[in-house]
Scaffold this motif. Structure first.
Motif, short mmCIF file in Angstrom:
data_model
loop_
_atom_site.label_atom_id
_atom_site.label_comp_id
_atom_site.label_asym_id
_atom_site.label_seq_id
_atom_site.Cartn_x
_atom_site.Cartn_y
_atom_site.Cartn_z
N VAL A 143 33.31 22.69 42.82
CA VAL A 143 33.73 22.89 41.43
C VAL A 143 32.68 23.70 40.67
CG1 VAL A 143 34.33 21.73 39.27
CG2 VAL A 143 35.05 20.74 41.44
N GLY A 144 31.42 23.36 40.88
CA GLY A 144 30.35 23.98 40.11
C GLY A 144 30.13 25.45 40.39
N THR A 145 30.41 25.88 41.61
CA THR A 145 30.22 27.29 41.95
C THR A 145 31.33 28.17 41.39
OG1 THR A 145 31.27 26.83 44.08
CG2 THR A 145 28.86 26.91 44.03
N ASN A 146 32.38 27.55 40.85
CA ASN A 146 33.47 28.31 40.24
C ASN A 146 33.80 27.71 38.87
OD1 ASN A 146 34.84 30.70 41.02
ND2 ASN A 146 35.43 29.75 42.95
N SER A 147 32.77 27.56 38.05
CA SER A 147 32.95 26.88 36.76
C SER A 147 33.88 27.63 35.82
CB SER A 147 31.59 26.66 36.10
OG SER A 147 30.90 27.89 35.94
N ILE A 148 33.81 28.96 35.81
CA ILE A 148 34.71 29.73 34.95
C ILE A 148 36.16 29.57 35.42
CG2 ILE A 148 35.35 32.05 34.19
CD1 ILE A 148 32.89 31.02 32.83
N ILE A 152 42.72 24.36 44.85
CA ILE A 152 42.59 25.79 44.52
C ILE A 152 41.13 26.23 44.62
CG2 ILE A 152 42.79 27.50 42.67
CD1 ILE A 152 45.24 25.91 41.67
N LEU A 153 40.23 25.41 44.06
CA LEU A 153 38.80 25.74 44.09
C LEU A 153 38.24 25.68 45.51
CD1 LEU A 153 37.55 23.85 40.90
CD2 LEU A 153 38.07 26.28 41.15
N TRP A 154 38.70 24.72 46.29
CA TRP A 154 38.25 24.60 47.68
C TRP A 154 38.69 25.81 48.49
CZ3 TRP A 154 41.09 23.80 52.32
CH2 TRP A 154 40.30 23.47 53.43
N TRP A 155 39.93 26.25 48.25
CA TRP A 155 40.44 27.46 48.93
C TRP A 155 39.58 28.66 48.54
CZ3 TRP A 155 42.43 32.03 46.92
CH2 TRP A 155 43.08 32.88 47.84
N MET A 156 39.23 28.78 47.28
CA MET A 156 38.38 29.89 46.83
C MET A 156 36.99 29.79 47.44
SD MET A 156 39.51 30.06 42.78
CE MET A 156 38.52 31.52 42.44
N TYR A 157 36.45 28.58 47.51
CA TYR A 157 35.11 28.36 48.06
C TYR A 157 35.05 28.76 49.53
CZ TYR A 157 30.74 25.92 49.18
OH TYR A 157 29.47 25.62 49.60
N ARG A 158 36.08 28.36 50.30
CA ARG A 158 36.11 28.66 51.74
C ARG A 158 36.18 30.17 51.99
NH1 ARG A 158 37.74 24.73 55.42
NH2 ARG A 158 37.48 26.43 56.91
N ARG A 159 36.74 30.90 51.04
CA ARG A 159 36.91 32.35 51.20
C ARG A 159 35.88 33.14 50.39
NH1 ARG A 159 40.98 29.62 52.37
NH2 ARG A 159 42.60 30.28 53.84
N ASN A 160 34.86 32.43 49.90
CA ASN A 160 33.78 33.09 49.13
C ASN A 160 34.32 33.88 47.93
OD1 ASN A 160 31.54 32.22 50.72
ND2 ASN A 160 32.13 33.72 52.28
N LEU A 161 35.30 33.29 47.27
CA LEU A 161 35.87 33.89 46.06
C LEU A 161 35.29 33.17 44.85
CD1 LEU A 161 39.63 34.17 47.14
CD2 LEU A 161 37.91 35.99 47.15
N PHE A 162 34.40 33.83 44.14
CA PHE A 162 33.75 33.23 42.99
C PHE A 162 33.93 34.13 41.78
CE2 PHE A 162 31.28 32.00 46.78
CZ PHE A 162 31.53 30.62 46.76
N ILE A 163 34.42 33.57 40.71
CA ILE A 163 34.60 34.34 39.47
C ILE A 163 33.28 34.38 38.72
CG2 ILE A 163 35.78 34.45 37.25
CD1 ILE A 163 38.18 33.17 38.55
N ARG A 164 32.77 35.58 38.51
CA ARG A 164 31.52 35.76 37.80
C ARG A 164 31.76 36.66 36.59
NH1 ARG A 164 30.19 32.12 40.74
NH2 ARG A 164 28.70 32.21 42.47
N ILE A 165 31.00 36.43 35.56
CA ILE A 165 31.08 37.28 34.37
C ILE A 165 29.74 37.97 34.17
CG2 ILE A 165 31.34 37.29 31.86
CD1 ILE A 165 33.26 35.01 32.11
#
Length: 384
Positions: free
Chosen positions: A317-322, A371-384
């Motif tokens: 959760v924390g790595t994709n806080s946005i 959703i976040l776990w799927w993003m984490y496994r695929r190294n998809l991180f939303i950054r601003i």
């Protein structure tokens, strides 16, 4: 740091569990009363666990800044390039906050008191202070912010109790949270920040003229919020200082104790109340103390003691806080409606109608996490 951020964002998303509904259903239950209290904001002065979400998120922005600056310097970025990135990030955070506040409105809601806009309005200043070569610059800036903000409130006159119509600004005349003396300058919707917003917010297109914020929240809170971020900046500098882990942990614990004691002292002596909604200087110190202690807990358990496995869900959760922030604001109702459309109410009524909001809330949180776990496994991180 990611685990702490994940803990904070999970608390925010968990509003969907609606503990207040169960507290209303079981008013004599201390268990539900406790959970409901810590899933809501206090009326004015004081603090619940829920009140620590925004300061923690702001604090962690400060913690991350020294790492961000070091990474950009390593990449060979000039100061001007870094400054432009900080300004762009500020603007995006402000606009994103306004967008999310407007998603269910008939027109753009120009408000600036939510978490993202508050951080955005202060982030460029945070970068400039964090880029200073001398570490004491941050402490000096913090002192100027706290003392200056406190003095600014004191210079704004306290409304005449007889002539001022508190009901016109959404506050009962006999509200028990009214203060006298110095602390009267920090009363709800009759203070400097409220007066500023009655001018500033009416500069933007609005369906109706702005008279007051029902919760007492204010735009100017971004100034002391910068103070909270500066406390996080100092924590980040300690983490990168080369000190031993035990020394860093000791610094966190001492800083937390000083912050808590200072905030409480200002409150009980009548100098400044601990009020999150207008982010008083006492709140900066008090909530900052809790932020240092919470960071100390996660740092001590995960980094010092090496116990990492339990924190994996929080890291996701924390790595994709946005991402989780946007998911909660954009698709929570869509997910709930989809559950009811395809499954009906039956699966969520197994314990009776009273527990239906709790079960549908847990199911929605599970979807968020997947959703976040799927993003984490695929190294998809939303950054601003």
């Amino acid at each position: 740091m990611d685990a702490y951020r994940g803990f904070v964002m999970t608390l925010m998303a968990a509003e969907i569990l609606q503990f207040d509904h169960l507290h209303e259903a079981f008013p004599d239950s201390g268990f539900w009363a406790f959970l409901a209290h810590h899933q809501s904001h206090v009326a004015w002065a004081g603090c619940s666990l829920h009140d620590l979400i925004q300061p923690s998120f702001s604090f962690l922005v400060g913690v991350a800044l020294p790492y961000s600056i070091a990474s950009r310097v390593k990449q060979g970025q000039s100061f001007s390039v870094q400054l432009w990135h900080a300004f762009r990030r500020s603007l995006i955070l402000i606009l994103l906050g306004i967008f999310l506040r407007s998603t269910h409105a008939d027109q753009t809601r120009f408000t600036f008191e939510d978490t993202l806009t508050q951080i955005g309005m202060g982030y460029t200043f945070l970068f400039l202070i964090g880029s200073a070569s001398k570490a004491r610059t941050a402490w000096i800036a913090l002192g100027v912010i706290l003392v200056g903000y406190w003095l600014a409130f004191l210079l704004y006159p306290v409304p005449n109790g007889i002539a001022f119509d508190y009901s016109a600004v959404g506050v009962p005349a006999d509200w028990p949270e009214h203060y006298t003396g110095l602390m009267a300058h920090f009363n709800k919707n009759s203070n400097l920040a409220w007066a500023f917003d009655t001018w500033f917010l009416n500069l933007f297109p609005r369906e109706n003229p702005f008279l007051f914020n029902g919760g007492g929240y204010a735009t100017l809170s971004f100034i002391p919020t910068l103070g909270t971020m500066l406390l996080g900046l100092q924590a980040g500098l300690w983490l990168r200082s080369g000190m031993t882990q035990r020394d860093i942990l000791k610094y966190f614990l001492i800083a937390g104790a000083i912050g808590l004691a200072s905030g409480i002292l200002l409150h009980v002596t009548g100098i400044c109340p601990i009020v999150k909604r207008i982010w008083t200087p006492a709140w900066v110190l008090f909530s900052g103390g809790w932020c240092f202690w919470l960071l100390a807990f996660f740092y001590g358990v995960i980094d010092v003691a090496g116990r990492r496995g339990w924190a994996f869900p929080l890291v996701v959760v924390g790595t994709n806080s946005i991402a989780i922030y946007c998911l909660v604001h954009l698709i929570d109702k869509f997910i709930i409606k989809s559950f009811y459309t395809h499954l009906g109410h039956g699966p969520f009524l197994v314990f009776g109608a009273t527990y239906e909001p709790l079960l549908i809330g847990f199911a929605t949180l599970a979807i968020f996490y997947l959703i976040l776990w799927w993003m984490y496994r695929r190294n998809l991180f939303i950054r601003i």
